[in-house]
Design a protein around this motif. Sequence first.
Motif, short mmCIF file in Angstrom:
data_model
loop_
_atom_site.label_atom_id
_atom_site.label_comp_id
_atom_site.label_asym_id
_atom_site.label_seq_id
_atom_site.Cartn_x
_atom_site.Cartn_y
_atom_site.Cartn_z
N SER A 86 5.28 -4.04 -3.18
CA SER A 86 6.14 -2.86 -3.21
C SER A 86 5.48 -1.77 -4.05
CB SER A 86 7.48 -3.22 -3.84
OG SER A 86 8.13 -2.06 -4.30
N PRO A 87 5.59 -0.51 -3.60
CA PRO A 87 5.04 0.57 -4.42
C PRO A 87 5.84 0.77 -5.71
CG PRO A 87 6.17 1.46 -2.51
CD PRO A 87 6.18 -0.03 -2.36
N VAL A 88 7.03 0.19 -5.79
CA VAL A 88 7.85 0.34 -6.98
C VAL A 88 7.40 -0.65 -8.06
CG1 VAL A 88 10.21 0.32 -7.88
CG2 VAL A 88 9.78 1.12 -5.54
N LEU A 115 12.07 -3.77 -0.80
CA LEU A 115 10.97 -2.89 -1.17
C LEU A 115 11.30 -1.96 -2.35
CD1 LEU A 115 8.29 -3.35 0.19
CD2 LEU A 115 8.40 -1.04 1.04
N SER A 129 5.34 -0.92 7.49
CA SER A 129 4.35 -0.14 6.73
C SER A 129 3.19 0.28 7.62
CB SER A 129 3.78 -0.95 5.56
OG SER A 129 4.79 -1.40 4.72
N PHE A 169 2.21 4.15 8.50
CA PHE A 169 0.93 4.72 8.07
C PHE A 169 0.10 5.20 9.26
CE2 PHE A 169 1.51 2.40 3.93
CZ PHE A 169 1.54 3.55 3.15
N GLY A 221 -4.25 10.07 -3.27
CA GLY A 221 -2.95 9.48 -3.58
C GLY A 221 -2.47 8.54 -2.50
N LEU A 222 -2.76 8.91 -1.27
CA LEU A 222 -2.34 8.11 -0.13
C LEU A 222 -3.07 6.76 -0.12
CD1 LEU A 222 -0.41 8.51 2.24
CD2 LEU A 222 -2.35 9.15 3.64
N GLU A 257 -4.21 5.22 -2.67
CA GLU A 257 -3.62 4.45 -3.76
C GLU A 257 -2.32 3.78 -3.30
OE1 GLU A 257 -2.14 5.95 -7.92
OE2 GLU A 257 -4.12 6.80 -7.46
N LEU A 258 -1.50 4.57 -2.60
CA LEU A 258 -0.23 4.04 -2.09
C LEU A 258 -0.47 2.92 -1.09
CD1 LEU A 258 2.81 4.01 -1.50
CD2 LEU A 258 2.52 6.03 -0.08
N GLN A 317 -1.29 -0.13 -2.85
CA GLN A 317 -0.12 -0.73 -3.49
C GLN A 317 0.68 -1.58 -2.51
OE1 GLN A 317 1.78 2.77 -4.96
NE2 GLN A 317 1.08 2.49 -7.06
N VAL A 318 0.75 -1.16 -1.26
CA VAL A 318 1.54 -1.91 -0.29
C VAL A 318 0.68 -2.85 0.55
CG1 VAL A 318 3.29 -0.09 -0.19
CG2 VAL A 318 1.47 -0.13 1.52
#
Lengths: 331, 331
Positions: free
Chosen positions: A132-134, A215, A240, A244, A267-268, A270-271, A274-275
């Motif tokens: 999860s990105p959180v 998520l 996801s 994307f 940034g994308l 990185e995201l 993360q997922v």
Amino acid sequence: MSEEVTIAVDAMGGDDAPGVVLDGVAQALEADGALHVVLCGPAEVVEPFAAAHERCEARATTEVVGMGEHPAEAVRKKKDSSVVVGCRLVKEGAAQGFFSAGSTGACLAAGTLVMGRIKGVSRPALATVIPSPVRPVVMCDIGANADCKPAYLVQFAQMATIYAERIVGIENPRAALLNIGEEEAKGSQFAQEAYALLKEQLPNFAGNAEGGDILPAKFDVIVTDGFTGNVCLKTIEGTSKTLFKTLKGVMMKTPVTKLGALAIKGGLKELMAQVSPDTYGGAPLLGVKGALLVGHGSSNAFAVKNGVLTTAGVVRAGVSEIIAQTVAKGA
Amino acid sequence: MSEEVTIAVDAMGGDDAPGVVLDGVAQALEADGALHVVLCGPAEVVEPFAAAHERCEARATTEVVGMGEHPAEAVRKKKDSSVVVGCRLVKEGAAQGFFSAGSTGACLAAGTLVMGRIKGVSRPALATVIPSPVRPVVMCDIGANADCKPAYLVQFAQMATIYAERIVGIENPRAALLNIGEEEAKGSQFAQEAYALLKEQLPNFAGNAEGGDILPAKFDVIVTDGFTGNVCLKTIEGTSKTLFKTLKGVMMKTPVTKLGALAIKGGLKELMAQVSPDTYGGAPLLGVKGALLVGHGSSNAFAVKNGVLTTAGVVRAGVSEIIAQTVAKGA
């Protein structure tokens, strides 16, 4: 310095084996100076690699379990396959853990049949870190047990809680039951019975989680039967991936959008990392004697590296020993 | 010109009722000149609106079913609530369909108890259009039946196939069973039994779908029990929401990323609309006598408008009549 640990690795596991497995093992050996690897696979693959790498030993095997084979049958018959040999090395004490990105079914069967269940564990269960990105969320079972009794879920929650604390580093994880409503009386008969048992027996039980709570990481541990867990995990991955992919289409549409995409590319990326399931490198089979991690079939070298390192981490944290103590205490 | 249709609408359904409901009804009346609405709710809400709008009639009700109430009990006791009155108008022929964005449980209970099951239908089931950016996918059951027998899934698939053809406009929809593997022998005992029945009885059965196949729209109709379907749908919604939220964070990070975001804003909005449940405005309860659509609790005026128009579409397409014929033929 870290404790010396020996991990058996299936050189033939995964869609891009053995190439990415060898690269991943090399990276893991480099990253962890106290890691030893016993590489299991065909002699022509494992021997040259072991000769060229410190702290790596070759264990030649002659059989391969194919993706289409019936897992339990294949494990019983093909005693000299890399997955069976890897688990046997753990059983015999020559290694403390095993990592494979091969057939999940074969790994589960070999783990349960060869390494063996921890005393008191009803059913070993497959957990995973939902990327999860959180923040990370541990889900269990994600497919080892398609048919469950409500009581199994208490142990799944206990084991996943230990994994969340010791391996993922979540303090005081809150565990929830995957259900179709927040209130206690919601859900199938199975979910209602599981709720009652969890409420009674699990100190860190925090109630029901809905699909939409996963998520956003509303809870740290999500417990469910292996059917629902598997559907849910694959739904997250498929969602996801599709989003994307569509987003990429949006960004590549015109020269202006391409320019815009360039600005948010970092940034994308990185995201997306993360997922990505690659970050955690594998799903642990909890409840067997020893550490066993199953990697994604599509694992790249980075995922294999992380999978091997996490397997070593599971050994060093004594996850199996803690599970044995917790489950014995609970029983 | 379209056929004249009368739809009862629950003025009090949804988180932002009655405001967004009234706005949505006004938009629907404007968009469809052959649509008549019977607006059910407190006199002070429905009477001034009906007086100010053509083709709108007020039906004052005195009771409200709260979100926390036990649905079936509330429906039995509160005979003058908007949800019960709306369904009764359909039962009595004063309307042909009912739309509510209120408590799903109360709508399901009222639909089944008041409107009644179509003869031969074992269990009415809730379907929905999964908003995929690839193309729409109809999933059924998404929560009406948490506990199912394998045989129910054959009827769910038949009904969802009719909805996919007649309302969503998918030609020759391919229906799949949600399962945890592609092969016939995969899954829980329930899934294996359902597979055998679907293979035998459903001409458009196309095999197993995994969670990762839903959003990429590998199949047109996905059939499952109401527990798994609900978890799955909410997982898709939660995953999309979390990813878009995180993406927004990525885009708002620096002046450069903000500029980049500006360039792709249009395309991104379009994508977000594609994956928004508001586009289809509601989930039909299939298998009851008459049309019943349940809107998302978070429906905005656009979603209510689409929900009311889709309910009218379900009536005009004769979905219930076709279900009655198909199920009678199948039995």
